[in-house]
Structures are given as C-alpha cells and as structure tokens.
Motif scaffolding. Structure first.
Motif, short mmCIF file in Angstrom:
data_model
loop_
_atom_site.label_atom_id
_atom_site.label_comp_id
_atom_site.label_asym_id
_atom_site.label_seq_id
_atom_site.Cartn_x
_atom_site.Cartn_y
_atom_site.Cartn_z
N ALA A 9 0.86 -1.19 0.00
CA ALA A 9 0.00 0.00 0.00
C ALA A 9 0.90 1.23 0.00
N GLY A 10 0.69 2.09 -0.97
CA GLY A 10 1.50 3.30 -1.06
C GLY A 10 0.73 4.42 -1.72
N GLY A 11 -0.41 4.76 -1.16
CA GLY A 11 -1.25 5.79 -1.77
C GLY A 11 -2.28 5.16 -2.68
N CYS A 12 -2.66 5.89 -3.69
CA CYS A 12 -3.68 5.42 -4.64
C CYS A 12 -3.21 4.15 -5.34
N PHE A 13 -4.05 3.14 -5.34
CA PHE A 13 -3.65 1.87 -5.94
C PHE A 13 -3.46 1.95 -7.45
N ALA A 54 -6.69 -0.12 3.73
CA ALA A 54 -5.79 0.64 2.87
C ALA A 54 -6.06 0.22 1.43
N GLU A 55 -5.84 1.15 0.51
CA GLU A 55 -5.82 0.79 -0.90
C GLU A 55 -4.51 0.05 -1.11
N VAL A 56 -4.59 -1.18 -1.59
CA VAL A 56 -3.40 -2.02 -1.76
C VAL A 56 -3.35 -2.57 -3.17
N VAL A 57 -2.19 -3.13 -3.48
CA VAL A 57 -2.05 -3.90 -4.70
C VAL A 57 -1.49 -5.26 -4.30
N GLN A 58 -2.19 -6.31 -4.71
CA GLN A 58 -1.71 -7.66 -4.44
C GLN A 58 -1.00 -8.16 -5.70
N PHE A 75 8.84 -0.35 -4.88
CA PHE A 75 7.84 0.24 -3.98
C PHE A 75 8.35 1.52 -3.32
N PHE A 76 9.57 1.47 -2.79
CA PHE A 76 10.11 2.65 -2.09
C PHE A 76 10.57 3.73 -3.05
N THR A 77 10.60 3.45 -4.34
CA THR A 77 10.93 4.45 -5.34
C THR A 77 9.70 5.22 -5.79
N ILE A 78 8.55 4.55 -5.82
CA ILE A 78 7.37 5.16 -6.45
C ILE A 78 6.39 5.80 -5.48
N HIS A 79 6.72 5.81 -4.19
CA HIS A 79 5.86 6.53 -3.25
C HIS A 79 6.73 7.12 -2.16
N ASP A 80 6.16 8.03 -1.38
CA ASP A 80 6.90 8.67 -0.29
C ASP A 80 6.53 7.99 1.02
N PRO A 81 7.43 7.16 1.56
CA PRO A 81 7.12 6.42 2.78
C PRO A 81 7.21 7.25 4.05
N THR A 82 7.45 8.55 3.90
CA THR A 82 7.54 9.42 5.08
C THR A 82 6.24 10.17 5.34
N GLN A 83 5.27 10.04 4.47
CA GLN A 83 4.00 10.74 4.64
C GLN A 83 3.02 9.83 5.39
N LEU A 84 2.58 10.27 6.53
CA LEU A 84 1.65 9.50 7.35
C LEU A 84 0.23 9.66 6.83
N ASN A 85 -0.37 8.54 6.45
CA ASN A 85 -1.78 8.52 6.00
C ASN A 85 -2.06 9.48 4.85
N ARG A 86 -1.13 9.49 3.91
CA ARG A 86 -1.34 10.34 2.73
C ARG A 86 -0.28 10.04 1.69
N GLN A 94 -6.66 5.34 4.27
CA GLN A 94 -6.71 4.43 3.13
C GLN A 94 -5.50 4.63 2.20
N TYR A 95 -4.79 5.75 2.35
CA TYR A 95 -3.62 6.03 1.52
C TYR A 95 -2.30 5.82 2.26
N ARG A 96 -2.36 5.12 3.39
CA ARG A 96 -1.15 4.91 4.19
C ARG A 96 -0.13 4.05 3.45
N SER A 97 1.10 4.17 3.90
CA SER A 97 2.19 3.35 3.38
C SER A 97 2.26 2.10 4.24
#
Length: 177
Positions: A9-13, A54-58, A75-86, A94-97
């Motif tokens: 889960a890393g934001g919008c699926f 959370a919106e996830v991708v399986q 995964f860690f390249t395409i989203h910001d893992p430092t943003q809490l719940n967004r 639902q947009y948590r990392s």
C-alpha cells in the motif's frame, strides 16, 4: 520456485498497480483493499475512511525472475514512505504506506529494507511505512483494475500516475516487460 504473493500500500492503488504490472516476473498486480475491519468493503466506504482498509495492490510474482527485495526497491521508489496517512493530495488512512507480509521471511526482508533506508537517510524524514501481517484481500471493483491503461488522459492519471510510471521506467527500465 512457486509463485509468491506480495501486498503493498503506497497511496492510490492506480499508481502502484500500473508500475508493478509492467515489471518482468510480475504475473498480476490487482488493486484492492486490506487491513480493515469491514467485510466486503466498497470503494465508496474506503474513501469515507470508515473501514480501516488501505488501498493495496496484491502482486503475484515469479521469484526466479524478480525477488521480493526487488519489489520493495520499486515500492520505495514510487511513493513517499515518510508521509503518514497520505500521498500528496490523497489524504486519509486508506492512503497509508504499508507492507502486508505473507511469510515471516517477507516480514524480515521488509524490516531490513526499512532499516537500511533509515540508516542511509535517503528520505530525509522518518519512514512511517507499517509492516503488518496480511489479512483478507478484497479485490477492488472492476473499473479500478488497470485504470491507468483504460484512462490515460484522465487528469489524475496525467498529473499523478504518469509521473510515477515515468520515474519507475527511468530507474527500472531494464526490468520492464
């Protein structure tokens, strides 16, 4: 080696699913929901933030072609893992990392990657990615599957999904199908 499952889960699926479906060794990346308390959640309920999901991708992948570690690197390249719940303007739990692990080995690998990224200070802020045991996966409604491919000119796809896809293609071009 048998196929394995990863759930991220890393934001919008739509963003995550699009990138992973383009990687060699990934047999499928399905948008859906995980980590909540409501049975058979719907997109509308998820968006209200009432279900805990959370919106996830399986991701079903061939570990002889692409490793779990490789998936985490993407995964860690395409989203910001430092943003809490967004992620950017997408705000809510639902947009948590999150990394939903399926085996103790996946849990250990996820924790090791987060520790390495934290030690390297690559992100300049604390990583807030949850590492949680996988629960029931609920596939999202059909219109969410391969959304970017079906709606490439939709504004969200142009301004949010497309730049993430371009970033992944630039960094992981040799891994593309």
């Amino acid at each position: 080696m048998p196929r394995q499952i990863a759930t991220l889960a890393g934001g919008c699926f739509w963003c995550i699913e699009t990138v992973f479906n383009r990687l060699r060794g990934v047999e499928s990346a399905i948008s859906g929901y995980m980590g909540g308390h409501t049975l058979n959640p719907t997109y509308k309920a998820i968006c209200n933030g009432d279900t805990g999901h959370a919106e996830v991708v399986q991701i079903t992948f061939d570990p002889d072609v692409i490793s779990y570690r490789d998936l985490l690197d993407v995964f860690f390249t395409i989203h910001d893992p430092t943003q809490l719940n967004r992620q950017g303007n997408d705000v809510g739990t639902q947009y948590r990392s999150a990394i939903f692990w399926h085996t103790p080995e996946q849990k250990a690998e996820a924790e090791a990657v987060i520790a390495e990224l934290t030690a390297s200070r690559q992100f300049g802020a604390p990583i807030v990615t949850e590492v949680t045991e996988a629960t029931v996966f609920y596939p999202a409604e059909d219109y969410h599957q391969r959304y970017f491919e079906q709606n490439p000119y939709q504004p969200y796809c142009q301004y949010v999904v497309a730049p993430k896809v371009a970033k992944a293609e630039g960094k992981f071009g040799s891994r593309l199908k």
